[in-house]
Enzyme design. Structure first.
Site, PDB file in Angstrom:
ATOM      1  N   ARG A  36       1.660 -12.134  13.673  1.00 30.14           N
ATOM      2  CA  ARG A  36       3.382 -11.831  12.739  1.00 30.14           C
ATOM      3  C   ARG A  36       4.783 -11.146  13.440  1.00 30.14           C
ATOM      4  NH1 ARG A  36       3.888  -9.930   7.424  1.00 30.14           N
ATOM      5  NH2 ARG A  36       5.780 -11.051   6.309  1.00 30.14           N
ATOM      6  N   ARG A  77      17.907  -9.032  -5.499  1.00 26.08           N
ATOM      7  CA  ARG A  77      17.660  -8.092  -6.054  1.00 26.08           C
ATOM      8  C   ARG A  77      19.184  -7.498  -7.169  1.00 26.08           C
ATOM      9  NH1 ARG A  77      13.994  -6.282  -2.336  1.00 26.08           N
ATOM     10  NH2 ARG A  77      14.111  -6.513  -0.740  1.00 26.08           N
ATOM     11  N   LYS A 218       5.677 -21.336   3.357  1.00 25.80           N
ATOM     12  CA  LYS A 218       5.453 -20.322   2.444  1.00 25.80           C
ATOM     13  C   LYS A 218       5.528 -20.716   1.045  1.00 25.80           C
ATOM     14  CE  LYS A 218       6.014 -16.019   3.279  1.00 25.80           C
ATOM     15  NZ  LYS A 218       6.807 -14.801   3.704  1.00 25.80           N
ATOM     16  N   THR A 276      -1.093 -11.625   2.093  1.00 23.62           N
ATOM     17  CA  THR A 276      -1.118 -10.491   1.345  1.00 23.62           C
ATOM     18  C   THR A 276      -2.302  -9.698   0.819  1.00 23.62           C
ATOM     19  OG1 THR A 276       1.030 -11.957   0.179  1.00 23.62           O
ATOM     20  CG2 THR A 276       1.010  -9.680  -0.446  1.00 23.62           C
TER      21      THR A 276
END
Length: 505
Positions: A36, A77, A218, A276
């Site tokens: 990846r 953010r 995803k 993950t």
């Protein structure tokens, strides 16, 4: 050539800890089947260098390796804080707004206009991967007044999550579009699409990427879970991105969602990657926790096509050891009789198509006659993924003339990909498949091989033939595998390198 017997694949992320030829070759030898490239970090020049090394290792190993380009997606953010860090207390008021002044204990800048339009009173806002929990008490077009539900230390530029909200943002930012074009020109095999909320996100990526790159959606947001069936229909593969998903869903909900997604992708015959925090403690420790080992095992019992390592191989102190550990866990689970029982219990009936009927029949015939392998010819990859959906106990050899397809299929459960010319006629089909199985150690003289293909040969999507072959005595050592050198339509770097032999497993 030495070969791997494990069915579930390993996808390893590259980063500072694995950025040179020796490190990447070590990851491959330890068991990585695919790599990846994380476009959230690094320049295009650095990514190009990593890609070239992967292809050098592939050429040395004479075995196709899949490359996954993971696009960053929108990143929400907070802005800067006056002292770099503030401490938030439970019950206090805290404001988020589009002001330019640096934040303090009472407010923080949040320069994302799209967020405010998605807010309602009573909605939750999570900061810093869920460590800070705010609840909206009032909101407008450029501000949100909140109450701190869970406090703690908050520092500059921490991430923002809005569980349950569907944000008016596309999955592809301007940066992602540039990265996508670069990745496609580079020759990657899969594009992993972040921030998917709706099927239209996948459709947009498909339009921009073209037909030669597979799209992996995803699943990291609750909105994607709600529309998963539609997303699955458009995507070529699925990634269960449990990190972000675990922030926006309750922790107790994630295991069930993971199992549902894996099962649905398997039913659809599309590869699914579980990602993950698989062996996260091995970033700094030489061995995983028992809970992490069990987590990896669960994904294998569920029948996931591939398991992904993130920071463990990108920045970890024990990158190759982590890959080897994951290999050992997968291998142990796949030798457990319960593993086969779980796979059979989750087996789905084929759809009413000739290709599905042939693939299901190949599995049944192979079991009945005691075949040592199934060989499938494919142009589009669909036949190979259908064969993998059956989760047979024996290896699936995939013969394809397309190098990019052999690489793409390297992520599929139990698929062993071989690049070679397509069959000219029936006899040629049998000989090529028999040679491939024999000289790679999957079949001995006199053993049985189940072959599936499509007639006319070379026609994508025409799977309509099943044949049982008996491996003959070969009087020469001629093998059908080409060197992994790209044709004029396939991006590939062909510089000579020291051979990296595949590990014996």
């Amino acid at each position: 050539m030495r070969r791997r017997s494990r069915r579930a694949k390993i996808l390893a992320t590259l980063g500072p800890a694995s950025a040179d030829r020796a490190a990447i070759a070590a990851l491959y030898r330890a068991g990585a089947d695919a790599f990846r490239l994380n476009f959230s970090h690094g320049s295009h020049e650095q990514t190009q260098a990593l890609y070239n090394i992967i292809r050098e290792v592939e050429e040395s190993a004479l075995h196709p390796i899949a490359v996954v380009a993971d696009l960053q997606g929108p990143k929400l953010r907070i802005g800067e804080l006056a002292n770099g860090t503030v401490s938030l207390r439970e019950g206090q008021a805290f404001r988020l707004d589009q002001g330019h002044a640096k934040g303090d204990e009472s407010r923080a800048p949040l320069p994302h206009e799209a967020v405010y339009g998605a807010l309602n009173v009573g909605m939750d806002i999570l900061l810093d991967d869920g460590r800070i929990h705010l609840r909206v008490t009032a909101c407008g077009e450029d501000f949100a007044e909140t109450e701190v539900v869970t406090g703690g230390a908050l520092s500059d530029h921490k991430g923002v999550n809005l569980p349950g909200a569907i944000l008016p943002l596309k999955a592809l930012t301007d940066k992602d579009r540039r990265d996508l074009a670069f990745a496609v020109n580079l020759g990657v095999d899969w594009l992993a699409l972040s921030f998917v909320q709706r099927p239209e996100d996948v459709a947009e990526a498909r339009m921009l990427a073209g037909p030669d790159v597979a799209i992996m959606a995803k699943i990291e947001k609750p909105s994607a879970v709600k529309r998963f069936d539609e997303i699955l229909e458009l995507a070529d593969g699925i990634m269960v991105a449990r990190g972000d998903l675990g922030v926006e869903l309750a922790p107790e909900a994630v295991p069930a969602v993971q199992k549902q997604i894996v099962r649905a992708a398997r039913d659809a015959g599309k590869p699914v990657v579980v990602a993950t925090q698989m062996l996260e403690s091995m970033i700094r420790a030489p061995a995983p926790t028992r809970a992490e080992a069990s987590d990896v095992a669960t994904a294998v019992y569920d029948g996931g096509d591939a398991l992904m390592l993130s920071a463990e191989t990108a920045v970890g102190d024990y990158a190759a050891e982590t890959v080897d550990m994951m290999h050992r866990i997968i291998d142990r689970v796949e030798h457990d009789p319960l593993h086969r029982q779980f796979l059979e219990a989750a087996h789905t009936l084929p759809t009413a198509t000739a290709a599905d009927a042939i693939s299901a029949a190949a599995h049944q015939v192979a079991q009945t006659i005691g075949a040592t392998a199934i060989a499938t010819y494919t142009q589009s990859g669909a036949t190979a993924f259908r064969a993998a959906r059956e989760r047979p106990q024996i290896p699936i050899l995939v013969l394809t003339p397309r190098l990019n397809m052999a690489r793409r299929l390297a992520l599929g459960w139990g698929l062993r990909c071989i690049r070679g010319d397509d069959a000219r006629d029936f006899d040629d089909m049998v000989e090529r498949a028999s040679r491939a199985a024999h000289f790679r150690g999957y079949a001995e003289e006199g053993s049985k091989l189940v072959i599936i293909a499509g007639v006319p040969f070379g026609t994508p999507g025409a799977t309509n033939l099943l044949h049982i072959a008996f491996i003959p005595r070969f009087t020469d050592r001629r093998d059908e595998q080409r060197p992994l050198t790209a044709g004029p339509d396939e991006a590939h770097d062909t510089r000579d390198q020291v051979r990296v032999p595949e590990i014996e497993r």
